[in-house]
Every structure is written in C-alpha cells, then in structure tokens.
Scaffold this active site. Structure first.
Site, mmCIF file in Angstrom:
data_model
loop_
_atom_site.group_PDB
_atom_site.id
_atom_site.type_symbol
_atom_site.label_atom_id
_atom_site.label_comp_id
_atom_site.label_asym_id
_atom_site.label_seq_id
_atom_site.Cartn_x
_atom_site.Cartn_y
_atom_site.Cartn_z
ATOM 1 N N GLU A 40 0.823 -1.218 0.000
ATOM 2 C CA GLU A 40 0.000 0.000 0.000
ATOM 3 C C GLU A 40 0.860 1.273 0.000
ATOM 4 O OE1 GLU A 40 -3.243 -0.206 2.874
ATOM 5 O OE2 GLU A 40 -4.073 -1.948 1.841
ATOM 6 N N GLU A 96 -4.703 -8.718 -0.701
ATOM 7 C CA GLU A 96 -5.489 -8.523 0.529
ATOM 8 C C GLU A 96 -6.936 -8.373 0.135
ATOM 9 O OE1 GLU A 96 -4.244 -5.489 3.346
ATOM 10 O OE2 GLU A 96 -2.132 -5.989 3.003
HETATM 11 O O1 AHR Z 1 -4.952 -6.227 6.769
HETATM 12 C C1 AHR Z 1 -4.848 -5.098 7.576
HETATM 13 C C2 AHR Z 1 -4.224 -3.927 6.855
HETATM 14 O O2 AHR Z 1 -5.044 -3.533 5.804
HETATM 15 C C3 AHR Z 1 -2.901 -4.170 6.195
HETATM 16 O O3 AHR Z 1 -1.820 -4.064 7.060
HETATM 17 C C4 AHR Z 1 -2.855 -3.091 5.161
HETATM 18 O O4 AHR Z 1 -2.099 -3.449 4.028
HETATM 19 C C5 AHR Z 1 -4.308 -2.843 4.826
HETATM 20 O O5 AHR Z 1 -4.629 -1.512 4.868
#
Ligand code: AHR
Length: 523
Positions: free
Chosen positions: A191, A326
């Site tokens: 991110e 994710e």
């Molecule tokens: O999964 C939790 C968080 O969500 C992670 O650390 C981040 O990459 C995302 O914003």
C-alpha cells in the site's frame, strides 16, 4: 422439475421458492484456476502471529517448535498454497535482521500501525519459513520498501536463497540453517499510496523498479516479484505500473532493463458494510446491512475485470500477473478488544462474502495469479479464531475447505438464469452466485443462495459431458448472523446436501443464506 418432487415438508403453494437455472458447459474448460488464489495472509497484527500461530516452544498448548499444532493441522486440511508475511503495513517498518539470531536477544521495535505495542521479534524469518514448511505452503514475503533500503531487501533475498558462502548465506548458517530456502513470491512493499510511504503512482513505480532490480535471483531460485498496486478501483496505478515496465499500447512486449523488475501487480479490496468510522458489527446486523455487505462484496468482480482489461490492453499475451493480495470483510473490532488488533467474529454472511469472491476469482482465472484473504488467524475475516487452547474454524474456513477442489482445476463457464435481485447500496444484487471447474474425471460446482429469507431451488443443467455420482454439501444456519464460538465451535459446519439427478440435470434446494458445493464424477 416440480418442487413437490423434492419431498419438502411445506406444500409448494404456500412457500416462496426462487427457481434458478445454472447452465454449466463441461466440455469447454477455460483457464486453470491458480491454487494461489486460495492464499492466506499473516501479519504481525493483534493476535494474528503472537497468540495465534505462535505460542512459543514453552507453551502448554501443543506446538511444533513454537507453532500451534492444531492451526497447522487445520490449515493443512484446506491446502493452503501460500502465506503472505510479515505485512501489510507492518512490512514497511520491518527490519528483517531484527527477527534473526538467538530468540530472547533479538532487537525489539514498536509496532506503530497495530496497537502501538512492543514487538520482540521472537517470530522472524526462520520461524516463518518453518511455518511454511509445516503447512507445505509457499512463502510470500513482502520486503520493506517504505522505510527500508534497497540493500536491506537485496540482502534478505541473499540470506534466504543463496547456497554458497556469501556474507548473507554465512549469516544464515550461523543462525542455524544450512540449506537455502526456496522463495518465489517476493512483494515490493505494501500500500505505497498509504501506510507504505504515501507515494503517488509514478514515485512508487520508479521505487519498485529499483527494489525489483536489486532483489536478485540466486542460484536456481527464481523470484516472482509482485509490485504493490492499487487500492480497490484506483485503476491508474495499474496503468502506471504497466507503463513503467516498458509496455506501450499497441506495441509488442518490450525488451530491456526495466522489464524484469516485477512479474505481477497487486491490488487490495476490502468489503466494509458501513463507513470507515462505523464499519458494522460482525454478529448484529439486519437484512438491509446483510444485503449491503454482499452488494459491496460483488464489486470485486468489476475491479478484477477493469484491472485485467488495462493489463490486457498493454500486455495481450498476459505475461504479467494480477494479484489481489489482501481481500476480505472489514468490520468493527469486537467489543472489549483492542481496537488496533482488528479482532472480529465471522458469520454465515462473511462465508458468503468469501464465496462471492472465490466465484469471481474462478471467473478471472486467465489473469489472476494469486489472492490472499486478510487474515488467517484472529484478524479481520479470519479463517481461524483462537480462544486460549480452543481453536475455532469459522464459516469462512469451511468455504475454503469445501472449495479446495477448485485449486489447479480448469475454470468452467456457468450461466445463471432467472435469478432474483434486490436493490442495495445503489446496486442490483443478484441473489445467486455460482462457479465451476473441472479436472480429468471430476467437476466441482459452487452455488450460493444469497437470499436472506427465501430458499432457492437450483437446477444445474450439465452440457457437454456425462455426469456420474454427485455429492452435495452445504454450509448454512438458521440466521445469517450465526457464528462459531468456543462454547459452540460446530454451529456452522458443512452438512450433506441432497442432490437429485434427473438426466443431465442436478437439482438442489438451498435454504436462505447458504453456500453449497456439488462434487461430480464426469465422463
Ligand atoms: O490487513 C490489515 C491492513 O489492511 C494491512 O496491514 C494493510 O495493508 C491494509 O490496509
């Protein structure tokens, strides 16, 4: 097919049953569904690692050199193909050398993102690689791009994968591991538009190219470098990352230095039923929130399609992979838990969020190389929860278990007809979802009845093949809020589903809010 023939206790005349038709073309196998879309994600966050995977070798909880035995067994049952680690946002503050050397004498740090707690680094590189070995899963390691250096990332690869007596392989031996490990999946930060450095796409793309270049292949180990990409629908990130590799619209694959810097581009997509401040409860929600959650979950289909379309325009031969590293439903932390630990319960509704995502992954098998649910244990849409020595398999776990036969199978097209819809969150949500795949002698069909209140009578019309024995299973409960707890760990578990075979049709009746699979012998 009349619904009366299904032997239901209430007469058809007084019941509302949606009658859905699903057409599956068995003789048109599509792209192979990469097993890696069933990937997991384990961050140093709350009780994901500490109090989750890791209890330490001195714990009373049975463990293998510190890693919980029951977690290993549960994850082996769902055939976890890869685990992403150490983050997430944590990855961009993690300095890998702090997590090596004698446990107890390792450097400590503050986990500023997740609870502002002190991290003692007792779970580090060697412990993570042991976990992967126990799971028979591939490691997916995210290098620190946000606050680390190119040299640090480069040396971590050398430490992990080099066989001779180079400085880093000698250090690894000194720390107790002789043989190099095999590491394929290598993330270039996380991110970068947010916690990973607040960069714009151009700045990150240039940085990723440098980190990718100096993350070397050693000996026979070949890295598959994954650039950190967009937040959900920020499609310009994908375009910028493609252009940075030298791709130009209408031109053939470029050659030159930048080309090998990364082999895939990721993006993240979370499903939040409410707002950033009030995301919604995991176990107390009404029908409108149930539908809003599912309607938002379906957005991943459009996101996959649009990211893939941009990549197709630049790279029609599909040499670069798309990874959704994710995904999951993000809810309010449970009352009386640390808000920074992101611990949430997991209901039947969340299982349907999972099934909607997996259906989309199967449909996009031609470009999607990997996906990682956030996260494996005790964090966000967890597949496992722990309560002291008790391990709880969540409804989401069971969706993964029932779907594991899709891994490495050929995706099959499924056409759904006569599906009821509800309006929710400005979208028209279809109340059924499905996908299918086949291997040499078998097929697997996933079906979800998303209707909150009404059963669905689903007729699966099989074309282009002869079906043999069929086995149905379903995951359901009286309420969509139902979930498993240590007091009742098996409230939501798969049960047999009756499958009626009528010629080349299969007929099943799914109760409201139900996920089901049909495994089929195919001639
Ligand atoms: O999964 C939790 C968080 O969500 C992670 O650390 C981040 O990459 C995302 O914003």
């Amino acid at each position: 097919m009349s619904i009366d023939t299904l032997n239901m206790s209430t007469p058809a005349a007084v019941r509302r049953v949606s009658e859905v038709r699903a057409v599956v073309d068995l003789d048109e196998p599509g792209a192979v569904i990469s097993r890696h879309v069933y990937g997991q994600f384990a961050e140093h966050l709350g009780h994901g690692i500490y109090g989750g995977f890791w209890v330490g070798p001195d714990s009373d909880i049975p463990n293998i050199r510190g890693i919980r035995t029951d977690i290993v067994e549960a994850l082996r049952e769902i055939r976890v193909p890869n685990v992403r680690w150490p983050g997430g946002c944590f990855a961009d503050e993690y300095h890998w050398r702090d997590g090596t050397g004698r446990p107890g004498s390792r450097a400590r740090m503050v986990n500023t993102h997740w609870g502002d707690v002190v991290e003692d680094n007792s779970f580090g590189t060697h412990e993570f690689m042991l976990l992967c070995e126990l799971l028979q899963a591939e490691p997916y390691i995210s290098a620190n791009v946000g606050s680390g250096t190119v040299r640090e990332a480069s040396e971590w690869v050398e430490y992990l994968t080099r066989g001779d007596d180079s400085p880093m392989s000698a250090l690894r031996r000194q720390n107790g591991r002789d043989e190099p490990w095999k590491v394929r999946f290598w993330g270039l930060g996380n991110e970068p538009w947010g916690c990973g450095g607040r960069m714009d796409a151009e700045a990150y793309a240039a940085t990723a190219r440098t980190f990718g270049t100096y993350s070397r292949d050693h000996g026979g180990n070949k890295l598959y470098r994954i650039a950190a990409g967009a937040n959900s629908d920020a499609y310009e990130w994908t375009e910028t990352l493609m252009r940075t590799l030298g791709f130009r619209l209408g031109h053939s694959r470029p050659e030159g230095e930048g080309v090998g810097a990364y082999q895939a581009i990721s993006f993240h997509s979370y499903t939040v039923p409410g707002t950033a401040e009030a995301k919604g409860s995991a176990t107390c929600f009404e029908t409108d929130e149930y539908y809003r959650t599912l309607a938002r979950a379906t957005q991943v289909g459009e996101q996959l399609q649009r990211h893939a379309a941009i990549m197709d325009a630049y790279d029609p031969d599909r040499t670069i992979g798309l990874a959704l590293d994710e995904w999951g439903v993000w809810l309010d932390a449970e009352p009386d838990t640390h808000p920074g630990f992101l611990y949430q319960q997991n209901s039947v509704r969340d299982a349907l969020v999972a099934s909607i995502h997996l259906d989309e992954f199967h449909r996009h098998a031609d470009r999607l190389v990997m996906a990682n649910i956030a996260q494996t244990v005790n964090v966000l849409q967890a597949v496992l929860l722990t309560d002291g020595p008790t391990l709880i398999r969540t409804p989401t776990y069971w969706v993964f278990e029932m779907s594991k036969g899709h891994q490495d199978a050929h995706s099959l097209r499924v056409r759904l007809d006569n599906v009821r819809r509800v309006e929710s969150d400005g979208r028209s949500l279809p109340l059924a979802s499905a996908s299918a795949s086949r291997t040499e002698g078998s097929a697997l069909i996933s079906l979800s009845n998303l209707d909150a209140d009404e059963p669905a009578l689903i007729t699966v019309e099989l074309r282009g093949g002869v079906a043999g024995a069929a086995r149905g299973r379903m995951l359901t409960a009286d309420r969509a809020t139902a979930h498993n707890t240590s007091a009742n760990p098996d409230l939501v578990t798969p049960v047999e589903l009756s499958v009626q075979q009528r010629g080349s049709d299969l007929v099943v009746e799914l109760p409201p809010h139900t996920f089901a699979t049909i495994e089929l012998e195919v001639g």
